[in-house]
Design a protein around this motif. Structure first.
Motif, PDB file in Angstrom:
ATOM      1  N   THR A   1      26.571  32.536 -23.312  1.00  0.00           N
ATOM      2  CA  THR A   1      27.094  31.255 -22.834  1.00  0.00           C
ATOM      3  C   THR A   1      26.636  30.116 -23.727  1.00  0.00           C
ATOM      4  O   THR A   1      27.422  29.236 -24.100  1.00  0.00           O
ATOM      5  CB  THR A   1      26.642  30.995 -21.387  1.00  0.00           C
ATOM      6  N   ALA A   2      25.355  30.126 -24.074  1.00  0.00           N
ATOM      7  CA  ALA A   2      24.828  29.093 -24.970  1.00  0.00           C
ATOM      8  C   ALA A   2      25.528  29.157 -26.328  1.00  0.00           C
ATOM      9  O   ALA A   2      25.953  28.132 -26.873  1.00  0.00           O
ATOM     10  CB  ALA A   2      23.322  29.272 -25.136  1.00  0.00           C
ATOM     11  N   ALA A   3      25.667  30.356 -26.853  1.00  0.00           N
ATOM     12  CA  ALA A   3      26.292  30.527 -28.166  1.00  0.00           C
ATOM     13  C   ALA A   3      27.738  30.052 -28.162  1.00  0.00           C
ATOM     14  O   ALA A   3      28.210  29.446 -29.135  1.00  0.00           O
ATOM     15  CB  ALA A   3      26.219  31.993 -28.591  1.00  0.00           C
TER      16      ALA A   3
ATOM     17  N   LEU B   1      19.084  29.287 -26.801  1.00  0.00           N
ATOM     18  CA  LEU B   1      18.465  29.522 -25.497  1.00  0.00           C
ATOM     19  C   LEU B   1      16.946  29.480 -25.613  1.00  0.00           C
ATOM     20  O   LEU B   1      16.371  30.061 -26.537  1.00  0.00           O
ATOM     21  CB  LEU B   1      18.901  30.887 -24.957  1.00  0.00           C
ATOM     22  N   LEU B   2      16.317  28.769 -24.677  1.00  0.00           N
ATOM     23  CA  LEU B   2      14.867  28.798 -24.526  1.00  0.00           C
ATOM     24  C   LEU B   2      14.532  29.432 -23.182  1.00  0.00           C
ATOM     25  O   LEU B   2      15.160  29.112 -22.168  1.00  0.00           O
ATOM     26  CB  LEU B   2      14.263  27.385 -24.549  1.00  0.00           C
TER      27      LEU B   2
ATOM     28  N   ALA C   1      12.221  31.522 -27.985  1.00  0.00           N
ATOM     29  CA  ALA C   1      13.451  30.933 -28.513  1.00  0.00           C
ATOM     30  C   ALA C   1      14.415  32.021 -28.975  1.00  0.00           C
ATOM     31  O   ALA C   1      14.016  32.966 -29.664  1.00  0.00           O
ATOM     32  CB  ALA C   1      13.130  29.993 -29.670  1.00  0.00           C
ATOM     33  N   PHE C   2      15.681  31.845 -28.601  1.00  0.00           N
ATOM     34  CA  PHE C   2      16.748  32.765 -28.958  1.00  0.00           C
ATOM     35  C   PHE C   2      17.875  31.963 -29.582  1.00  0.00           C
ATOM     36  O   PHE C   2      18.464  31.101 -28.922  1.00  0.00           O
ATOM     37  CB  PHE C   2      17.258  33.511 -27.720  1.00  0.00           C
TER      38      PHE C   2
END
Length: 206
Positions: A59-61, A67-68, A140-141
């Motif tokens: 979703t973040a991507a 994403l944290l 962190a991602f």
């Protein structure tokens, strides 16, 4: 079958999200921070997630973000420091809101979380599996890692324990710039200090 992410997206289209914390304020030095029923400090920009890590990173991507995952525990003094010091810095909060979705997990919590590999287990079990030993720990991602089949593949940087604001923000910049692909964090910091000095700027390490 719809994924939790798809269900959440559908719900968001027909409902207005309200506050998700209800245990009141914690006040310190004139600063108010929300406290949840779990005893953890909350920020209004934390993501209210179904706790499916692969979906959350995807979703973040999809939004060009990262994403944290921040691990905390009830009564942790350095977690309090993170909220009352780091998260009171406008520069940090704005940078996070611009570049990251943030999920808070409880190192001793019992909520079920789906790992990147599809395994579902309680927060405390996931903390063991991911080798989380300190709070706060920020993992962190990068969005480029969406689709990873394990936390080992997905995680790009980890802050085990509390970092003061300058180093915390620098860590976030390190992730967003993807400098972890080219150099270690200490070298990144050295380069940052050098650039500031060349510009005649005295580094504000807060």
């Amino acid at each position: 079958m719809l994924t939790r992410r798809e269900v959440l997206a559908s719900a968001a289209a027909v409902a207005v999200a309200g506050p998700i914390y209800a245990a009141g304020d914690a006040t310190e030095g004139g600063v108010h921070v929300e406290l949840g029923d779990d005893g953890l400090h909350k920020q209004p920009w934390f993501l209210d997630s179904f706790l499916e890590m692969g979906d959350d990173l995807q979703t973040a991507a999809d939004q060009g973000r990262n994403l944290l995952v921040i691990w905390e525990q009830n009564g942790c003094p350095y977690c309090r420091e993170l909220h009352y010091v780091n998260f009171q810095k406008k520069q940090i909060v704005e940078f996070i809101q611009q570049h990251f979705d943030v999920i808070q997990l409880d190192m001793f919590g019992s909520r079920e979380v789906m790992d990147f590999d599809g395994e579902t287990l309680e927060e405390r079990r996931l903390a063991d599996k991911w080798g989380v030993q300190f709070t706060p720990t920020t993992m962190a991602f990068h969005g480029d890692k969406a689709g990873a089949a394990s936390v080992k593949e997905a995680e790009v940087f980890r802050m085990p324990g509390y970092l003061r604001p300058f180093h915390y923000l620098s860590s976030l910049e390190y992730v967003v710039a993807k400098d972890y692909e080219n150099q270690g964090f200490q070298r990144f910091l050295q380069d940052k200090f050098k650039k500031l000095e060349e510009q005649g700027i005295e580094p504000d390490v807060w």
